[in-house]
Design a protein around this motif. Sequence first.
Motif, PDB file in Angstrom:
ATOM      1  N   GLY A 140      38.525 -14.703  -0.459  1.00  0.00           N
ATOM      2  CA  GLY A 140      37.822 -14.210   0.724  1.00  0.00           C
ATOM      3  C   GLY A 140      37.310 -15.303   1.642  1.00  0.00           C
ATOM      4  N   GLY A 141      37.595 -16.552   1.299  1.00  0.00           N
ATOM      5  CA  GLY A 141      37.191 -17.659   2.154  1.00  0.00           C
ATOM      6  C   GLY A 141      35.796 -18.196   1.904  1.00  0.00           C
ATOM      7  N   SER A 142      35.114 -17.693   0.859  1.00  0.00           N
ATOM      8  CA  SER A 142      33.757 -18.170   0.536  1.00  0.00           C
ATOM      9  C   SER A 142      33.850 -19.372  -0.396  1.00  0.00           C
ATOM     10  CB  SER A 142      32.945 -17.048  -0.112  1.00  0.00           C
ATOM     11  OG  SER A 142      32.837 -15.935   0.732  1.00  0.00           O
ATOM     12  N   MET A 143      34.317 -20.485   0.153  1.00  0.00           N
ATOM     13  CA  MET A 143      34.604 -21.646  -0.673  1.00  0.00           C
ATOM     14  C   MET A 143      33.338 -22.272  -1.261  1.00  0.00           C
ATOM     15  SD  MET A 143      37.778 -21.548  -0.672  1.00  0.00           S
ATOM     16  CE  MET A 143      38.061 -23.039  -1.631  1.00  0.00           C
ATOM     17  N   THR A 144      32.223 -22.203  -0.545  1.00  0.00           N
ATOM     18  CA  THR A 144      30.978 -22.761  -1.075  1.00  0.00           C
ATOM     19  C   THR A 144      30.549 -22.013  -2.334  1.00  0.00           C
ATOM     20  OG1 THR A 144      30.255 -23.387   1.158  1.00  0.00           O
ATOM     21  CG2 THR A 144      28.572 -23.300  -0.569  1.00  0.00           C
ATOM     22  N   MET A 145      30.623 -20.691  -2.278  1.00  0.00           N
ATOM     23  CA  MET A 145      30.283 -19.886  -3.445  1.00  0.00           C
ATOM     24  C   MET A 145      31.260 -20.137  -4.579  1.00  0.00           C
ATOM     25  SD  MET A 145      28.026 -17.541  -4.413  1.00  0.00           S
ATOM     26  CE  MET A 145      27.483 -16.371  -3.177  1.00  0.00           C
ATOM     27  N   ALA A 146      32.550 -20.248  -4.256  1.00  0.00           N
ATOM     28  CA  ALA A 146      33.567 -20.504  -5.277  1.00  0.00           C
ATOM     29  C   ALA A 146      33.307 -21.844  -5.962  1.00  0.00           C
ATOM     30  CB  ALA A 146      34.956 -20.475  -4.645  1.00  0.00           C
ATOM     31  N   TRP A 147      32.979 -22.868  -5.169  1.00  0.00           N
ATOM     32  CA  TRP A 147      32.683 -24.176  -5.737  1.00  0.00           C
ATOM     33  C   TRP A 147      31.427 -24.143  -6.611  1.00  0.00           C
ATOM     34  CZ3 TRP A 147      35.295 -28.201  -6.846  1.00  0.00           C
ATOM     35  CH2 TRP A 147      36.403 -28.587  -6.078  1.00  0.00           C
ATOM     36  N   ALA A 148      30.450 -23.360  -6.209  1.00  0.00           N
ATOM     37  CA  ALA A 148      29.220 -23.249  -7.001  1.00  0.00           C
ATOM     38  C   ALA A 148      29.511 -22.629  -8.365  1.00  0.00           C
ATOM     39  CB  ALA A 148      28.190 -22.414  -6.246  1.00  0.00           C
ATOM     40  N   TRP A 149      30.309 -21.564  -8.390  1.00  0.00           N
ATOM     41  CA  TRP A 149      30.667 -20.943  -9.668  1.00  0.00           C
ATOM     42  C   TRP A 149      31.570 -21.861 -10.495  1.00  0.00           C
ATOM     43  CZ3 TRP A 149      31.230 -15.974  -6.488  1.00  0.00           C
ATOM     44  CH2 TRP A 149      30.105 -15.162  -6.666  1.00  0.00           C
ATOM     45  N   ALA A 150      32.479 -22.547  -9.814  1.00  0.00           N
ATOM     46  CA  ALA A 150      33.353 -23.484 -10.523  1.00  0.00           C
ATOM     47  C   ALA A 150      32.531 -24.610 -11.147  1.00  0.00           C
ATOM     48  CB  ALA A 150      34.404 -24.057  -9.573  1.00  0.00           C
ATOM     49  N   GLY A 151      31.533 -25.103 -10.408  1.00  0.00           N
ATOM     50  CA  GLY A 151      30.661 -26.143 -10.952  1.00  0.00           C
ATOM     51  C   GLY A 151      29.891 -25.670 -12.166  1.00  0.00           C
ATOM     52  N   ALA A 152      29.429 -24.417 -12.126  1.00  0.00           N
ATOM     53  CA  ALA A 152      28.713 -23.860 -13.279  1.00  0.00           C
ATOM     54  C   ALA A 152      29.631 -23.759 -14.484  1.00  0.00           C
ATOM     55  CB  ALA A 152      28.151 -22.483 -12.922  1.00  0.00           C
ATOM     56  N   MET A 153      30.873 -23.341 -14.247  1.00  0.00           N
ATOM     57  CA  MET A 153      31.845 -23.239 -15.339  1.00  0.00           C
ATOM     58  C   MET A 153      32.155 -24.609 -15.938  1.00  0.00           C
ATOM     59  SD  MET A 153      34.017 -21.491 -17.192  1.00  0.00           S
ATOM     60  CE  MET A 153      34.447 -19.933 -16.423  1.00  0.00           C
ATOM     61  N   ILE A 154      32.363 -25.580 -15.070  1.00  0.00           N
ATOM     62  CA  ILE A 154      32.661 -26.941 -15.530  1.00  0.00           C
ATOM     63  C   ILE A 154      31.492 -27.496 -16.334  1.00  0.00           C
ATOM     64  CG2 ILE A 154      33.053 -29.318 -14.777  1.00  0.00           C
ATOM     65  CD1 ILE A 154      34.580 -28.115 -12.360  1.00  0.00           C
ATOM     66  N   ALA A 155      30.274 -27.276 -15.859  1.00  0.00           N
ATOM     67  CA  ALA A 155      29.096 -27.794 -16.552  1.00  0.00           C
ATOM     68  C   ALA A 155      28.936 -27.158 -17.933  1.00  0.00           C
ATOM     69  CB  ALA A 155      27.846 -27.538 -15.710  1.00  0.00           C
ATOM     70  N   LEU A 156      29.096 -25.843 -18.021  1.00  0.00           N
ATOM     71  CA  LEU A 156      28.982 -25.156 -19.303  1.00  0.00           C
ATOM     72  C   LEU A 156      30.046 -25.633 -20.284  1.00  0.00           C
ATOM     73  CD1 LEU A 156      28.222 -21.487 -18.169  1.00  0.00           C
ATOM     74  CD2 LEU A 156      26.726 -22.942 -19.552  1.00  0.00           C
ATOM     75  N   SER A 157      31.277 -25.703 -19.815  1.00  0.00           N
ATOM     76  CA  SER A 157      32.381 -26.128 -20.687  1.00  0.00           C
ATOM     77  C   SER A 157      32.216 -27.575 -21.117  1.00  0.00           C
ATOM     78  CB  SER A 157      33.719 -25.942 -19.958  1.00  0.00           C
ATOM     79  OG  SER A 157      33.924 -24.586 -19.618  1.00  0.00           O
ATOM     80  N   PHE A 158      31.768 -28.429 -20.199  1.00  0.00           N
ATOM     81  CA  PHE A 158      31.562 -29.840 -20.522  1.00  0.00           C
ATOM     82  C   PHE A 158      30.517 -30.002 -21.617  1.00  0.00           C
ATOM     83  CE2 PHE A 158      29.288 -33.840 -19.924  1.00  0.00           C
ATOM     84  CZ  PHE A 158      30.330 -34.756 -19.950  1.00  0.00           C
TER      85      PHE A 158
END
Length: 221
Positions: A190-208
């Motif tokens: 939907g073009g909400s790249m800021t929100m997508a990056w925020a969720w991606a960052g949360a996923m990366i942090a949890l997995s890390f």
Amino acid sequence: MDWSTFWDPIGLSVQISVVASVLVFAASLFIAWPMARARFFGKSMLETILLLPLVLPPTVIGFVLLVVIGRRGWIGKAYESLFGGPILFTWGAAVIAAAVVAFPLAYRTIKTGLQGVDADLEHAARAMGANEWQVFRHITVPLAARSLVSGYILGFCRGLGEFGATLMVAGNIPGRTQTIPTAIYVASDGGSMTMAWAWAGAMIALSFLMLLLVGRMSKGA
């Protein structure tokens, strides 16, 4: 961008992964113990079946789950008769999808740990009068504890990142079945790249953090 819903997919993903990884851990331990010790005809074929979800595309797993837990599937029919509604596109369907894709990774890790336990110690305990449950509880589990915990954590991480099968059987219902991966997909589409990056960052942090814990345990830290 609606930041008020930012934490919903994260909390839901963690809940689903915790429940799925508990189920996966119990099933993996129950199956891995005889697979690590016993020899029987067809063991290699059974092992291949157990590990198959590890290499199958998530869409294939999702399709099989649709057939099995759908309204015409045997699990789907049993669930609907007991609870009065379909399991598809519910929180439970998301747990099933996460558990199925996480099982092979947890199983393989736990089985490897059980195989690393010195069988002579188990034999010695039996010779001293311990029954199988006592041997398993007091000898096998403590010696394989690091691998068991690592298996649980890896199963949690794999369930946390599941996308394809979850989307097929649980959909993307905000507040009910929308996990972090599906939220990222919808936001980026939907073009909400800021929100997508925020969720991606949360996923990366949890997995890390989870993988860091596994690494420290494997080194005995």
